[in-house]
Design a protein around this motif. Sequence first.
Motif, PDB file in Angstrom:
ATOM      1  N   ALA A   1     -25.454  23.075 -63.312  1.00  0.00           N
ATOM      2  CA  ALA A   1     -26.846  23.303 -62.911  1.00  0.00           C
ATOM      3  C   ALA A   1     -27.384  24.599 -63.538  1.00  0.00           C
ATOM      4  CB  ALA A   1     -26.939  23.372 -61.389  1.00  0.00           C
ATOM      5  N   ILE A   2     -26.561  25.644 -63.539  1.00  0.00           N
ATOM      6  CA  ILE A   2     -27.012  26.918 -64.121  1.00  0.00           C
ATOM      7  C   ILE A   2     -27.162  26.786 -65.645  1.00  0.00           C
ATOM      8  CG2 ILE A   2     -26.499  29.376 -64.452  1.00  0.00           C
ATOM      9  CD1 ILE A   2     -25.054  29.298 -61.709  1.00  0.00           C
ATOM     10  N   ASN A   3     -26.208  26.100 -66.259  1.00  0.00           N
ATOM     11  CA  ASN A   3     -26.320  25.883 -67.708  1.00  0.00           C
ATOM     12  C   ASN A   3     -27.552  25.063 -68.061  1.00  0.00           C
ATOM     13  OD1 ASN A   3     -23.946  26.892 -69.563  1.00  0.00           O
ATOM     14  ND2 ASN A   3     -23.063  26.431 -67.570  1.00  0.00           N
ATOM     15  N   LEU A   4     -27.876  24.111 -67.186  1.00  0.00           N
ATOM     16  CA  LEU A   4     -29.090  23.308 -67.400  1.00  0.00           C
ATOM     17  C   LEU A   4     -30.324  24.218 -67.421  1.00  0.00           C
ATOM     18  CD1 LEU A   4     -29.927  20.055 -65.357  1.00  0.00           C
ATOM     19  CD2 LEU A   4     -31.678  21.600 -66.212  1.00  0.00           C
ATOM     20  N   VAL A   5     -30.390  25.096 -66.415  1.00  0.00           N
ATOM     21  CA  VAL A   5     -31.570  25.970 -66.311  1.00  0.00           C
ATOM     22  C   VAL A   5     -31.608  26.960 -67.487  1.00  0.00           C
ATOM     23  CG1 VAL A   5     -32.736  27.728 -64.897  1.00  0.00           C
ATOM     24  CG2 VAL A   5     -31.703  25.728 -63.809  1.00  0.00           C
ATOM     25  N   ALA A   6     -30.437  27.557 -67.801  1.00  0.00           N
ATOM     26  CA  ALA A   6     -30.401  28.544 -68.890  1.00  0.00           C
ATOM     27  C   ALA A   6     -30.802  27.891 -70.210  1.00  0.00           C
ATOM     28  CB  ALA A   6     -29.015  29.164 -68.991  1.00  0.00           C
ATOM     29  N   SER A   7     -30.324  26.677 -70.403  1.00  0.00           N
ATOM     30  CA  SER A   7     -30.586  26.006 -71.671  1.00  0.00           C
ATOM     31  C   SER A   7     -32.025  25.458 -71.727  1.00  0.00           C
ATOM     32  CB  SER A   7     -29.559  24.886 -71.827  1.00  0.00           C
ATOM     33  OG  SER A   7     -29.811  24.178 -72.984  1.00  0.00           O
ATOM     34  N   ALA A   8     -32.404  24.648 -70.744  1.00  0.00           N
ATOM     35  CA  ALA A   8     -33.700  23.963 -70.808  1.00  0.00           C
ATOM     36  C   ALA A   8     -34.858  24.904 -70.446  1.00  0.00           C
ATOM     37  CB  ALA A   8     -33.690  22.750 -69.883  1.00  0.00           C
ATOM     38  N   TRP A   9     -34.761  25.572 -69.301  1.00  0.00           N
ATOM     39  CA  TRP A   9     -35.848  26.477 -68.910  1.00  0.00           C
ATOM     40  C   TRP A   9     -35.807  27.745 -69.774  1.00  0.00           C
ATOM     41  CZ3 TRP A   9     -36.121  31.497 -67.358  1.00  0.00           C
ATOM     42  CH2 TRP A   9     -37.395  31.943 -66.967  1.00  0.00           C
ATOM     43  N   GLY A  10     -34.585  28.315 -69.896  1.00  0.00           N
ATOM     44  CA  GLY A  10     -34.435  29.561 -70.656  1.00  0.00           C
ATOM     45  C   GLY A  10     -34.849  29.384 -72.106  1.00  0.00           C
ATOM     46  N   GLY A  11     -34.394  28.284 -72.698  1.00  0.00           N
ATOM     47  CA  GLY A  11     -34.712  28.030 -74.109  1.00  0.00           C
ATOM     48  C   GLY A  11     -36.213  27.943 -74.338  1.00  0.00           C
ATOM     49  N   ALA A  12     -36.936  27.407 -73.347  1.00  0.00           N
ATOM     50  CA  ALA A  12     -38.382  27.226 -73.521  1.00  0.00           C
ATOM     51  C   ALA A  12     -39.187  28.464 -73.131  1.00  0.00           C
ATOM     52  CB  ALA A  12     -38.847  26.028 -72.677  1.00  0.00           C
ATOM     53  N   ASN A  13     -38.588  29.350 -72.328  1.00  0.00           N
ATOM     54  CA  ASN A  13     -39.393  30.434 -71.742  1.00  0.00           C
ATOM     55  C   ASN A  13     -38.960  31.853 -72.058  1.00  0.00           C
ATOM     56  OD1 ASN A  13     -41.428  29.080 -69.781  1.00  0.00           O
ATOM     57  ND2 ASN A  13     -39.498  28.009 -69.424  1.00  0.00           N
ATOM     58  N   VAL A  14     -37.714  32.034 -72.487  1.00  0.00           N
ATOM     59  CA  VAL A  14     -37.228  33.401 -72.715  1.00  0.00           C
ATOM     60  C   VAL A  14     -37.228  33.691 -74.215  1.00  0.00           C
ATOM     61  CG1 VAL A  14     -35.302  35.015 -72.351  1.00  0.00           C
ATOM     62  CG2 VAL A  14     -35.835  33.299 -70.602  1.00  0.00           C
TER      63      VAL A  14
ATOM     64  N   TRP B   1     -26.366  33.113 -69.135  1.00  0.00           N
ATOM     65  CA  TRP B   1     -27.497  34.020 -69.406  1.00  0.00           C
ATOM     66  C   TRP B   1     -27.191  34.930 -70.577  1.00  0.00           C
ATOM     67  CZ3 TRP B   1     -31.312  31.726 -67.563  1.00  0.00           C
ATOM     68  CH2 TRP B   1     -31.174  30.979 -66.395  1.00  0.00           C
ATOM     69  N   GLN B   2     -25.912  35.320 -70.686  1.00  0.00           N
ATOM     70  CA  GLN B   2     -25.485  36.099 -71.853  1.00  0.00           C
ATOM     71  C   GLN B   2     -25.685  35.268 -73.121  1.00  0.00           C
ATOM     72  OE1 GLN B   2     -21.406  37.099 -71.119  1.00  0.00           O
ATOM     73  NE2 GLN B   2     -21.906  39.271 -70.964  1.00  0.00           N
ATOM     74  N   MET B   3     -25.267  34.004 -73.049  1.00  0.00           N
ATOM     75  CA  MET B   3     -25.400  33.118 -74.218  1.00  0.00           C
ATOM     76  C   MET B   3     -26.866  32.953 -74.593  1.00  0.00           C
ATOM     77  SD  MET B   3     -22.500  30.369 -72.978  1.00  0.00           S
ATOM     78  CE  MET B   3     -22.953  29.020 -74.026  1.00  0.00           C
ATOM     79  N   LEU B   4     -27.715  32.778 -73.577  1.00  0.00           N
ATOM     80  CA  LEU B   4     -29.152  32.624 -73.843  1.00  0.00           C
ATOM     81  C   LEU B   4     -29.711  33.890 -74.492  1.00  0.00           C
ATOM     82  CD1 LEU B   4     -31.930  31.113 -73.392  1.00  0.00           C
ATOM     83  CD2 LEU B   4     -32.084  32.434 -71.271  1.00  0.00           C
ATOM     84  N   CYS B   5     -29.376  35.046 -73.895  1.00  0.00           N
ATOM     85  CA  CYS B   5     -29.920  36.310 -74.418  1.00  0.00           C
ATOM     86  C   CYS B   5     -29.480  36.526 -75.867  1.00  0.00           C
ATOM     87  CB  CYS B   5     -29.482  37.485 -73.530  1.00  0.00           C
ATOM     88  SG  CYS B   5     -30.328  37.494 -71.942  1.00  0.00           S
ATOM     89  N   GLU B   6     -28.219  36.222 -76.154  1.00  0.00           N
ATOM     90  CA  GLU B   6     -27.732  36.372 -77.532  1.00  0.00           C
ATOM     91  C   GLU B   6     -28.500  35.451 -78.476  1.00  0.00           C
ATOM     92  OE1 GLU B   6     -23.461  35.776 -77.529  1.00  0.00           O
ATOM     93  OE2 GLU B   6     -23.183  37.623 -76.359  1.00  0.00           O
TER      94      GLU B   6
END
Length: 405
Positions: free
Chosen positions: A96-109, A129-134
């Motif tokens: 669930a967290i990976n889903l949010v980091a990937s789908a929401w994070g990818g589109a918004n961060v 979140w580390q992976m997203l930020c990187e």
Amino acid sequence: MFDIEAIRNDFPILGQQIYGKPLVYLDNAATTQKPQCVIDAVNHYYACDNANVHRGVHALSERATADYEAARKIIAGFFNARSEREVIFTRGTTEAINLVASAWGGANVRAGDEVVITHMEHHSNIVPWQMLCERVGATLKVAPINEQGELIIDAFEALLNEHTKFVGVVHMSNALGTINPVAEIIAKAHAVGATVLVDGAQAAAHLAVDLQALDADFYVTSAHKMYGPTGVGVLIGRESILDAMPPYQGGGDMIRMVTFEKTEYNELPYKFEAGTPHIAGAIGFGKAIEYIQGIGFDLIGKREKELLAYATAKAESFDGLRQIGTAGEKACVLSFVLAGVHPHDLGTIVDREGVAIRAGHHCAMPVMQFFKVPATARASFSIYNTKAEVDTLFAALQKAQAIFA
Ligand code: PMP
């Protein structure tokens, strides 16, 4: 009335012996045991209704779909979600967290944005979140904790600013037992326009969660920590946010219409449920929630508080024992180190006495780093545990201490 014998009888696994001693299961933060009604619900699906959902026109498929969707409704009610469309089945908290980091994070961060988490997060609310930020060039900020293992709210607030896009916070720490003031955290995060995810993996079995009152944007949890099956959990998200998010995975069930030129995605929640789901798991999850509701959080909370207070008093008077995590607001977790005995040795010795505890970093290495310990021993309690079992734990600790003296 809390009928402990009746509750223990609901859990067939508890009746067994380990090395000739009655099993004392105190590893509930890792996973809880399953009551017979959950086992029966999973068995019934496979024995009587096994079919794929949302696809067949035949009777079995209709029954499987009805039970799968009924479970979603039970879960929505339990967490007071605004609608069933907000409840997405996942493999668990981690997915669930990976889903949010990937789908929401990818589109918004974006590059320059900031993501805030806390020092007491489980690795599954750190690494995605580390992976997203990187990936996008954003900055990960970590809100500090104090010596009791509590979030320092002022320091958390000081991290928030107009660049803060996201806040991820654990509701109840698996390593410390700390319960975070999530309503306050969410309000402060919303005040700067950040979106908030609450990791409810530990909390959901121990305290009532009202998502509308909390105003969380995302709440995630795993069935197996709440007397349900492994391999299934939920992401509950605000409908407007989920609607605006791109899908996480592509495949069957998440589409309305596919051509080679373009795919039209399905409506919520199916947009985020690609492929055949864990149907038996979801049905078992629904049953586990009904089981919790049958007892009620008033009784669960009172009982578990008593048990933790009893164990804490014993820990405080135990020679050479240092508790890790002494927050004012905590539940069901006694994390500790014993002078002269490595937690892994401790875990192995008490196992010989029939006592199952966890030894390690509990997937929260930064917590271990903060308290300057390589690992802790952790006893974690649940509705079926008793004061007699706590006594057995401490007698086993005494034995371990004697061996290493
Ligand atoms: N967060 C917390 C606080 C947890 O305790 C756990 C499980 N130990 C997780 C996340 C991950 O849950 P799962 O392994 O079920 O995905």
